[in-house]
Design a protein around this motif. Structure first.
Motif, PDB file in Angstrom:
ATOM      1  N   ILE A  52       0.833  -1.203   0.000  1.00 39.62           N
ATOM      2  CA  ILE A  52       0.000   0.000   0.000  1.00 39.62           C
ATOM      3  C   ILE A  52       0.868   1.253   0.000  1.00 39.62           C
ATOM      4  N   ARG A  53       1.932   1.236   0.778  1.00 38.78           N
ATOM      5  CA  ARG A  53       2.845   2.392   0.781  1.00 38.78           C
ATOM      6  C   ARG A  53       3.458   2.611  -0.604  1.00 38.78           C
ATOM      7  N   LEU A  54       3.834   1.528  -1.271  1.00 38.47           N
ATOM      8  CA  LEU A  54       4.422   1.657  -2.603  1.00 38.47           C
ATOM      9  C   LEU A  54       3.403   2.222  -3.589  1.00 38.47           C
ATOM     10  N   MET A  55       2.175   1.736  -3.539  1.00 34.26           N
ATOM     11  CA  MET A  55       1.139   2.233  -4.457  1.00 34.26           C
ATOM     12  C   MET A  55       0.933   3.737  -4.291  1.00 34.26           C
TER      13      MET A  55
ATOM     14  N   ARG B 171      13.143   1.130   3.130  1.00 27.72           N
ATOM     15  CA  ARG B 171      13.274   2.007   4.302  1.00 27.72           C
ATOM     16  C   ARG B 171      13.327   3.478   3.871  1.00 27.72           C
ATOM     17  N   GLY B 172      14.142   3.762   2.855  1.00 24.09           N
ATOM     18  CA  GLY B 172      14.358   5.147   2.451  1.00 24.09           C
ATOM     19  C   GLY B 172      13.203   5.752   1.676  1.00 24.09           C
ATOM     20  N   VAL B 173      12.647   5.008   0.740  1.00 19.99           N
ATOM     21  CA  VAL B 173      11.608   5.541  -0.153  1.00 19.99           C
ATOM     22  C   VAL B 173      10.218   5.429   0.472  1.00 19.99           C
ATOM     23  N   LEU B 174       9.951   4.300   1.144  1.00 17.29           N
ATOM     24  CA  LEU B 174       8.612   4.041   1.678  1.00 17.29           C
ATOM     25  C   LEU B 174       8.500   4.283   3.178  1.00 17.29           C
ATOM     26  N   GLY B 175       9.633   4.434   3.864  1.00 17.78           N
ATOM     27  CA  GLY B 175       9.589   4.489   5.318  1.00 17.78           C
ATOM     28  C   GLY B 175       9.066   3.190   5.905  1.00 17.78           C
ATOM     29  N   TRP B 176       9.413   2.075   5.253  1.00 15.42           N
ATOM     30  CA  TRP B 176       8.837   0.767   5.612  1.00 15.42           C
ATOM     31  C   TRP B 176       9.913  -0.202   6.064  1.00 15.42           C
TER      32      TRP B 176
END
Length: 318
Positions: free
Chosen positions: A225-228, A286-291
């Motif tokens: 969901i974060r990527l979308m 971690r960097g792009v999605l904060g995941w």
């Protein structure tokens, strides 16, 4: 957040059904498309009454004409037992299915996310695997229908991006586990748990030193969901998985201790092209999605064991 009409192909499968629940919880309209080859309507039993959910039996190798804002393209059997049963159809699902879904996204101007796989890295010669690694894949082996099918799907997604400026997202999913896995899907977590619950020896292929990294399904869905929801310029591919690596022997010992049925372990030859190491580098996630994954293996296994215990109890009553 405004209501969105979202298509989830393979939405009655293991990961798909968890994703569908999350999207419904957020208030979206969700259209599930599944041919029920490895998915099951039972995976969505608790949300079938939701008026915002629509389920259509459809094979993505045939065109689909619907109106949607976003597409999560998860359709494809992901366990070797199922994808090797009909390898030609597996390749068609990845390749022709992706062409059809990309065509739909192009027509409706929808964002589209591909659930790719760590199998695009094959039996890796780089460890851990980051997204710049091109892989070490056998193009003619018994796993190639899945591995190369997903590699070709990624190619199609990026060519549609370059040719049509389509808003694409590509997630490379590493080993994922949790409730709604099929007991017969042949994946190591479900195999170990079901064997232990039945009081049968756990089967380890090879010498038990090969490694996997196990991500709980709730964490994985959060990553998708974060990527979308990233901006147009973010395409991936982005690894989604748990970077903590375990040997097959370590996993077997954890399951045996948790189920406590006194079972042992049997060793069998390693199947053809079975990768010896699998561990994601999640620096980009971690960097792009904060995941990053939050659920530890012990916690996730407890939830999964409880699920399979209920499933097997229901089967014995039935």
């Amino acid at each position: 957040m405004s209501e969105t009409r979202i298509l989830v192909t393979g939405g009655a499968g293991f990961i798909g059904s968890h994703l569908v629940r999350r999207l419904l919880d957020e208030g979206h309209e969700v259209l599930v498309v599944d041919n029920f080859y490895s998915g099951s309507r039972a995976n969505l039993a608790d949300v079938l009454h939701d008026p915002r959910l629509e389920i259509v039996r459809h094979d993505v190798t045939f065109p689909l004409y619907v109106e949607v804002d976003e597409i999560y393209h998860l359709a494809c059997p992901a366990s070797p037992v199922f994808y090797q049963r009909d390898p030609v159809q597996t390749t068609k699902t990845s390749v022709v299915g992706s062409i059809n879904m990309l065509g739909l996204a192009k027509r409706t101007k929808a964002k589209i996310l591909l659930s790719s796989t760590s199998e695009v890295y094959g039996d890796p010669q780089v460890h851990p695997q980051d997204e710049s690694y091109w892989g070490h894949v056998n193009p003619i082996g018994i796993r190639s229908c899945y591995d190369e099918g997903k590699r070709c799907a990624e190619t199609l997604f990026f060519d549609y991006r370059r040719q049509h400026d389509l808003p694409i997202k590509v997630a490379r999913i590493f080993n994922t586990y949790g409730p709604m896995m099929r007991p017969d899907d042949g994946r190591v977590v479900s195999n170990f748990i079901v064997s232990a619950l039945r009081g049968e020896p756990l089967t380890i292929y090879g010498d038990g030193t090969q490694t996997r990294s196990f991500c709980f399904v709730d964490d994985l869905v959060d990553g998708l969901i974060r990527l979308m929801r990233t901006p147009h310029e973010v395409t991936g591919p982005i690894n989604l998985g748990n970077p903590h690596e375990f040997t097959m022997t370590e996993l077997a010992e954890k399951v045996i201790a948790m189920v406590d049925t006194g079972v042992g372990v049997e060793y069998h030859p390693l199947p053809s092209d079975d990768p010896t190491q699998r561990q994601p580098d999640i620096t980009q996630a971690r960097g792009v999605l904060g995941w990053e994954p939050k659920v530890q293996l012990a916690e996730g296994l407890t939830t999964t064991v409880d699920y399979f215990r209920r499933q097997l109890a229901a089967q014995s009553v039935g």
